[in-house]
Design an enzyme around this catalytic site. Structure first.
Site, PDB file in Angstrom:
ATOM      1  N   PRO A   1       0.779  -1.243   0.000  1.00  0.00           N
ATOM      2  CG  PRO A   1      -0.068  -1.029   2.173  1.00  0.00           C
ATOM      3  CD  PRO A   1       0.657  -1.987   1.277  1.00  0.00           C
TER       4      PRO A   1
ATOM      5  N   GLY B   1       4.595   3.645  -1.023  1.00  0.00           N
ATOM      6  CA  GLY B   1       5.744   3.766  -1.909  1.00  0.00           C
ATOM      7  C   GLY B   1       6.895   2.982  -1.315  1.00  0.00           C
TER       8      GLY B   1
ATOM      9  CG  MET C   1       7.311   0.124   6.222  1.00  0.00           C
ATOM     10  SD  MET C   1       6.713   1.588   7.128  1.00  0.00           S
ATOM     11  CE  MET C   1       7.643   1.427   8.651  1.00  0.00           C
ATOM     12  CD  GLU C   2       9.808   4.294   7.958  1.00  0.00           C
ATOM     13  OE1 GLU C   2       9.179   4.132   6.892  1.00  0.00           O
ATOM     14  OE2 GLU C   2       9.371   4.977   8.898  1.00  0.00           O
TER      15      GLU C   2
ATOM     16  CG  HIS D   1      11.094   9.128   2.187  1.00  0.00           C
ATOM     17  ND1 HIS D   1      10.682  10.397   2.530  1.00  0.00           N
ATOM     18  CD2 HIS D   1      10.443   8.281   3.011  1.00  0.00           C
ATOM     19  CE1 HIS D   1       9.811  10.315   3.527  1.00  0.00           C
ATOM     20  NE2 HIS D   1       9.642   9.036   3.841  1.00  0.00           N
ATOM     21  CD  GLU D   2      10.525   4.683   2.621  1.00  0.00           C
ATOM     22  OE1 GLU D   2      10.556   4.682   3.870  1.00  0.00           O
ATOM     23  OE2 GLU D   2       9.614   5.267   1.976  1.00  0.00           O
TER      24      GLU D   2
ATOM     25  CG  HIS E   1      12.199   6.900   7.452  1.00  0.00           C
ATOM     26  ND1 HIS E   1      11.671   7.788   8.361  1.00  0.00           N
ATOM     27  CD2 HIS E   1      11.304   6.842   6.425  1.00  0.00           C
ATOM     28  CE1 HIS E   1      10.512   8.251   7.902  1.00  0.00           C
ATOM     29  NE2 HIS E   1      10.264   7.698   6.716  1.00  0.00           N
TER      30      HIS E   1
ATOM     31  CD  GLU F   1       7.354   9.475   7.346  1.00  0.00           C
ATOM     32  OE1 GLU F   1       8.087   9.788   6.380  1.00  0.00           O
ATOM     33  OE2 GLU F   1       7.215   8.299   7.733  1.00  0.00           O
TER      34      GLU F   1
ATOM     35  CG  ASP G   1      -3.636   5.006   8.353  1.00  0.00           C
ATOM     36  OD1 ASP G   1      -2.408   4.997   8.192  1.00  0.00           O
ATOM     37  OD2 ASP G   1      -4.454   4.721   7.457  1.00  0.00           O
TER      38      ASP G   1
ATOM     39  CE1 TYR H   1       3.938  11.421   5.395  1.00  0.00           C
ATOM     40  CE2 TYR H   1       6.050  10.929   4.383  1.00  0.00           C
ATOM     41  CZ  TYR H   1       4.889  10.495   4.987  1.00  0.00           C
ATOM     42  OH  TYR H   1       4.684   9.163   5.197  1.00  0.00           O
TER      43      TYR H   1
ATOM     44  CE  LYS I   1       2.621  10.293  -4.496  1.00  0.00           C
ATOM     45  NZ  LYS I   1       4.040  10.355  -4.841  1.00  0.00           N
TER      46      LYS I   1
HETATM   47  N1  BES Z   1       6.921   5.431   6.949  1.00  0.00           N
HETATM   48  C1  BES Z   1       6.283   5.807   5.746  1.00  0.00           C
HETATM   49  C2  BES Z   1       5.110   4.946   5.393  1.00  0.00           C
HETATM   50  C3  BES Z   1       3.990   4.961   6.404  1.00  0.00           C
HETATM   51  C4  BES Z   1       3.588   6.123   7.007  1.00  0.00           C
HETATM   52  C5  BES Z   1       3.354   3.782   6.718  1.00  0.00           C
HETATM   53  C6  BES Z   1       2.553   6.094   7.935  1.00  0.00           C
HETATM   54  C7  BES Z   1       2.318   3.768   7.643  1.00  0.00           C
HETATM   55  C8  BES Z   1       1.930   4.927   8.263  1.00  0.00           C
HETATM   56  C9  BES Z   1       7.265   5.824   4.565  1.00  0.00           C
HETATM   57  O1  BES Z   1       8.548   6.201   4.907  1.00  0.00           O
HETATM   58  C10 BES Z   1       6.790   6.865   3.588  1.00  0.00           C
HETATM   59  O2  BES Z   1       6.721   7.998   3.963  1.00  0.00           O
HETATM   60  N2  BES Z   1       6.475   6.457   2.365  1.00  0.00           N
HETATM   61  C11 BES Z   1       6.037   7.355   1.325  1.00  0.00           C
HETATM   62  C12 BES Z   1       7.129   7.663   0.368  1.00  0.00           C
HETATM   63  C13 BES Z   1       7.805   8.954   0.550  1.00  0.00           C
HETATM   64  C14 BES Z   1       8.787   9.222  -0.563  1.00  0.00           C
HETATM   65  C15 BES Z   1       6.956  10.134   0.821  1.00  0.00           C
HETATM   66  C16 BES Z   1       4.954   6.655   0.520  1.00  0.00           C
HETATM   67  O3  BES Z   1       4.692   5.491   0.763  1.00  0.00           O
HETATM   68  O4  BES Z   1       4.375   7.284  -0.349  1.00  0.00           O
HETATM   69 ZN    ZN Z   2       8.685   8.232   5.425  1.00  0.00          ZN
END
Ligand code: BES
Ligand code: ZN
Length: 627
Positions: free
Chosen positions: A286, A288, A290-291, A315-316, A319, A338, A395, A403, A578
């Site tokens: 789901p 982009g 996950m770190e 990005h990851e 983190h 973030e 969530d 961000y 996204k």
């Molecule tokens: N840690 C987040 C993903 C996340 C956030 C999972 C909140 C569950 C709850 C991850 O690092 C992230 O920010 N992913 C972004 C990509 C980024 C380049 C902005 C995404 O998935 O779009």
């Molecule tokens: Zn992130």
């Protein structure tokens, strides 16, 4: 009064010393902050290590086995409180005893799950919880072979952030609590298991894999993936895991990972997690990225063939400093994870791709933020950096505000004190708070003491309070500009003033430029304009999901028939929130669109992760009520 208080304090201290339980306590424990999303009582007893012994049962889509939790006692307590959600607890034992003890499993509480209470004494060292997951174990996504690239093997992956770890491991699912972990995972022969830990690089004969995570992490960074997975190295410390059908393409796409790690280290100090590997998951993942420490999880939509979307990897990776090394103590402090990460991501990308690229990304981020602020007009509290998510699904609070407003705040500090000073400050901040979970207030205190403390008036220029505790974007927001985008904006004007699409000469435009081009055009165009653009630049056939998604959204808004089928195909085959969410939101704006949305959703839903289903149920149901 005073004497009594002292007496109480004395007994208390003696009591603790008497049991030999006096230990150095973690920041989170010192800070006395509460995580309203967790039932755990870490200030009394905290979990210092988790050992998992689990069997992955694809036939019954269940994990089953034992979690052994090692305890640290801080204050006298007769119960260890843990978080669970959708878990079936079979039995509980203590230390090496075989006798099953009584435990308490409370009622389900919305956004939290069920508290698991285990009676303990001051000398209890370990609790062993035998359990199995259920269909309500929302962190798990079980894929059948048809939902994978290879079509031959099933696949399983977890997504624990924000508070879903509790749905596959009974634990103190509170980002303020850190522990090490180890695991023995049994999977069907011919399949490979991987975790956010030291990982194998190939399958073994037994189907049993052992894992060690020796660095202390919060629960949301526990992760597991199982499938027909192969590994290819991209460098000394980095590599790519994926299904065989994807791994060769992925290794080319992400060939710069070693360079990224070096760039990040040059900025903020050593990478502390050993290897930095990534796994490219099936398209229903789901996010982009996950770190997950040592093993970032990625969407396959990044594998475009031209490295244009690898900023997500940066990005990851970022983190590994902001989030995994220094962690938000509660989800109200999510921007510490973030906002810092977006800032670092852009610094890494600037080193690898140059300033123009980083500037373009910042403008695109600003554009997203503006749209989010518009959406949140009626919920100004959600536009603060410091959130109050009590009684909300964490969530919900995870918007672009954390961000991009977070990024802007840090960029403002950078511009105020100068880059060199800010880089040194951040390096020290990561070193001094390494492996700790901290609150926004701890950060602000650190910032005021170590950076904004001089006579140059920095503090007055930044205005921390307004940025952190008030809604919206403060007036001293740094200016975000991109020279490259000025050209794009003039092309948009030309087009809107009647120039033909081919005359814009955009055939060599980069992904960032296309994204800005599409952002700057009105959402709704007339059919002639859509056809003209499409025949000049083949948007409907774009293999780049970022570009395609913006185009499909325009297609919906503009009632452009040619995108109908590709839209349905895209929504059925991609589960990245996204992309999927804005497309459904756009569809749901008209009654006909809503009908279409429901038809597509019925087919696509089995491919989606529960987190996405949660989001879409709200969108599609809300619309139904409105009408
Ligand atoms: N840690 C987040 C993903 C996340 C956030 C999972 C909140 C569950 C709850 C991850 O690092 C992230 O920010 N992913 C972004 C990509 C980024 C380049 C902005 C995404 O998935 O779009
Ligand atoms: Zn992130």
């Amino acid at each position: 009064m005073k004497v009594i208080f002292r007496l109480i304090l004395l007994t208390f201290t003696l009591g603790i010393f008497a049991c030999g339980q006096e230990k150095k306590i973690d920041t989170y424990v010192e800070q006395e902050v509460n995580d309203s999303h967790s039932f755990s009582n870490p200030r009394q007893i905290s979990v210092s290590h988790v050992h998992l012994n689990l069997k992955v049962d694809f036939d019954n889509t269940k994990l089953e086995g034992t979690a052994t939790l090692t305890l640290q006692h801080y204050k006298p307590a007769d119960t260890l409180w843990l978080d669970t959600k959708g878990l079936d607890i079979n039995f509980v034992t203590i230390d090496n005893q075989t006798e099953k003890i009584n435990f308490f499993l409370g009622n389900e509480v919305i956004f939290k799950g069920k508290p698991l209470g285990i009676p303990v004494t001051a000398t209890t060292k370990r609790v062993n919880i035998n359990y199995k997951t259920t269909e309500n174990s929302v962190a798990l996504q079980w894929l059948n072979p048809a939902q994978t690239a290879g079509k031959d093997f099933p696949f399983l992956f977890t997504q624990s952030e924000a508070n879903l770890a509790r749905s596959w491991v009974p634990c103190q699912d509170n980002p303020g609590v850190r522990f090490t972990y180890s695991a023995d995972i049994t999977v069907p022969k011919n399949m490979l298991a991987l975790m956010s830990a030291e990982n194998p690089q190939k399958k073994n004969e037994t189907g049993i894999y052992h894992f060690e995570m020796k660095e202390k992490i919060p629960a949301y960074l526990m992760a597991l993936a199982v499938g027909n997975i192969e590994f290819l190295a991209t460098g000394e410390r980095t590599g790519v895991y994926s299904e065989p059908a994807m791994v060769h393409k992925a290794v080319v796409e992400f060939s710069e990972m070693d360079e990224m790690v070096k760039a990040a280290e040059a900025l903020y100090g050593p990478y502390r997690w050993g290897r930095f590997d990534v796994i490219v998951l099936p398209p229903s993942f789901p996010f982009g990225g996950m770190e997950n420490p040592k093993l970032t999880f990625l969407t396959p939509t990044l594998v475009v063939g031209d490295k244009s979307l690898t900023a997500v990897v940066a990005h990851e990776l970022a983190h590994s400093w902001s989030g995994n090394l220094v962690t938000n103590a509660t989800w109200n402090d999510f921007w510490l994870n973030e906002g810092f990460t977006v800032y670092i991501e852009r610094r890494i990308v600037e080193r690898l791709r140059g300033k123009d690229f980083a500037d373009m990304q910042a403008v695109l981020g600003m554009q997203d933020l503006k749209e989010t602020l518009e959406d949140l007009k009626k919920e100004p509290d959600q536009t603060k950096l410091k959130l109050n998510l009590e009684n909300l699904d964490p969530d919900e609070g995870m918007t672009d505000v954390a961000y991009e407003k977070g990024y802007l705040f840090l960029r403002l500090i950078e511009e105020t004190v100068g880059r060199q000073k800010f880089d040194q400050f951040l390096t020290n901040y990561f070193n001094e708070n390494a492996f700790k979970s901290i609150t926004t207030e701890t950060f602000i205190h650190y910032l005021e003491i170590n950076l904004l403390n001089d006579e140059l008036g920095f503090k007055g220029k930044v205005n921390i309070d307004e940025w952190v505790y008030r809604a919206g974007i403060p007036a001293n927001c740094p200016k975000i500009n991109s020279d490259k985008f000025k050209t794009i904006e003039s092309k948009v004007s030309m087009f809107m003033n009647g120039s033909k699409a081919v005359e814009l000469n955009l055939q060599h435009a980069s992904t960032n430029e296309w994204l800005h081009f599409l952002d700057m055009l009105p959402l709704k165009l007339n059919t002639a304009q859509m056809i003209d653009l499409d025949s000049a630049y083949q948007f409907t056939e774009s293999g780049n999901a970022e570009i395609l998604c913006k185009w499909l959204r325009k297609g919906i808004a503009s009632n452009y028939a040619k995108t109908n089928e590709p839209l349905a195909y895209f929504l059925i085959h991609t589960g990245r929130r996204k992309f999927v969410k804005p497309l459904f939101v756009e569809l749901a704006k008209t009654p006909e669109g809503l009908e279409k949305a429901k038809l597509i959703y019925a087919i696509a839903k089995p491919n989606y992760h529960s987190l996405l289903i949660n989001t879409l149920d709200q969108i599609l149901e809300k619309q139904v009520v409105k009408m």
